[in-house]
Design a protein around this motif. Structure first.
Motif, PDB file in Angstrom:
ATOM      1  N   ASP A   1     -88.816 -46.882  36.071  1.00  0.00           N
ATOM      2  CA  ASP A   1     -87.890 -46.662  34.963  1.00  0.00           C
ATOM      3  C   ASP A   1     -88.186 -45.267  34.406  1.00  0.00           C
ATOM      4  N   VAL A   2     -87.471 -44.265  34.938  1.00  0.00           N
ATOM      5  CA  VAL A   2     -87.771 -42.876  34.585  1.00  0.00           C
ATOM      6  C   VAL A   2     -86.491 -42.125  34.237  1.00  0.00           C
ATOM      7  N   SER A   3     -86.687 -41.013  33.525  1.00  0.00           N
ATOM      8  CA  SER A   3     -85.583 -40.084  33.236  1.00  0.00           C
ATOM      9  C   SER A   3     -86.149 -38.669  33.257  1.00  0.00           C
ATOM     10  N   PHE A   4     -85.348 -37.729  33.762  1.00  0.00           N
ATOM     11  CA  PHE A   4     -85.814 -36.348  33.915  1.00  0.00           C
ATOM     12  C   PHE A   4     -84.611 -35.431  34.112  1.00  0.00           C
ATOM     13  N   ASP A   5     -84.849 -34.135  34.032  1.00  0.00           N
ATOM     14  CA  ASP A   5     -83.801 -33.129  34.234  1.00  0.00           C
ATOM     15  C   ASP A   5     -84.028 -32.403  35.558  1.00  0.00           C
ATOM     16  N   VAL A   6     -82.922 -32.097  36.249  1.00  0.00           N
ATOM     17  CA  VAL A   6     -82.998 -31.341  37.491  1.00  0.00           C
ATOM     18  C   VAL A   6     -82.019 -30.174  37.421  1.00  0.00           C
ATOM     19  N   THR A   7     -82.293 -29.163  38.233  1.00  0.00           N
ATOM     20  CA  THR A   7     -81.413 -27.997  38.308  1.00  0.00           C
ATOM     21  C   THR A   7     -81.444 -27.445  39.719  1.00  0.00           C
TER      22      THR A   7
END
Length: 202
Positions: free
Chosen positions: A141-147
């Motif tokens: 159960d994770v959340s993160f930003d990518v680019t």
């Protein structure tokens, strides 16, 4: 003789009155003496030793208060530093986890996201990953930003769990990707392991 006797009586009377006057001073004189003594006591300066002791006590009290404040500040700073270091190492463990490698691979190879974010999709900014990765329980159960190469940033939220009867497979409970302009809901295909996204509405 009578004259001499009378003179002795007068002298005796005069001496008695003088003695009486000397033995019993007047009330006004007594009050003046008491008032003078009180005024002298009132204006008598404080001994130097007492002043030094009072000044020393005041300085000790100020020093004690300042020392307590410094101790509280140092303790708060140390606690904050310890908390920050703990969170940093936990994030490093999540970032280097094999499951994160799989998730990033799914994002890089998805055609929709490659068109939106470009090549070299990876964690953005501070590379911070919020949430939990527990391989023993089979829970993610994770959340993160990518680019990527386009410079756009997408927010990714993933929630998955392993099948109880088959620990090699994962069930997608939630897979959400969003940029400031668009958002997608998706899932991971159990057979191919690829990410399937649906949506893309603004």
């Amino acid at each position: 003789m009578f004259v001499a006797h009378f003179a002795r009586q007068q002298a005796s009377a005069a001496g008695g009155s003088v003695r009486t006057h000397l033995a019993r001073p007047s009330t006004a004189t007594t009050s003046a003496v008491v008032a003078s003594s009180s005024s002298l006591a009132a204006v008598r300066p404080m001994p130097t030793l007492v002043k030094r002791r009072m000044a020393s006590s005041s300085s000790d009290a100020k020093a004690g208060g300042s020392s307590k404040v410094k101790s509280v500040v140092v303790l708060a700073g140390f606690s904050g530093l310890l908390f920050g270091l703990t969170q940093y190492f936990l994030n490093e463990q999540r970032r280097k986890n094999l499951i994160m490698d799989v998730l990033l691979f799914q994002l890089r190879t998805n055609p929709t996201l490659r068109e939106e974010l470009g090549d070299n999709v990876n964690l953005a900014g501070w590379k911070w990953i919020s949430g939990e990765i527990n391989q023993i329980r089979g829970w993610v159960d994770v959340s993160f930003d990518v680019t990527g190469s386009t410079g756009k940033v997408a927010r990714v939220e993933v929630k998955m769990q392993q099948y109880p009867n088959d620990r090699r497979k994962w069930e997608t409970l939630d897979y959400f990707v969003a940029t400031p302009q668009k958002s997608w809901n998706g899932y991971v295909d159990e057979d191919s392991g690829t990410l399937v996204l649906r949506g893309g509405q603004a």
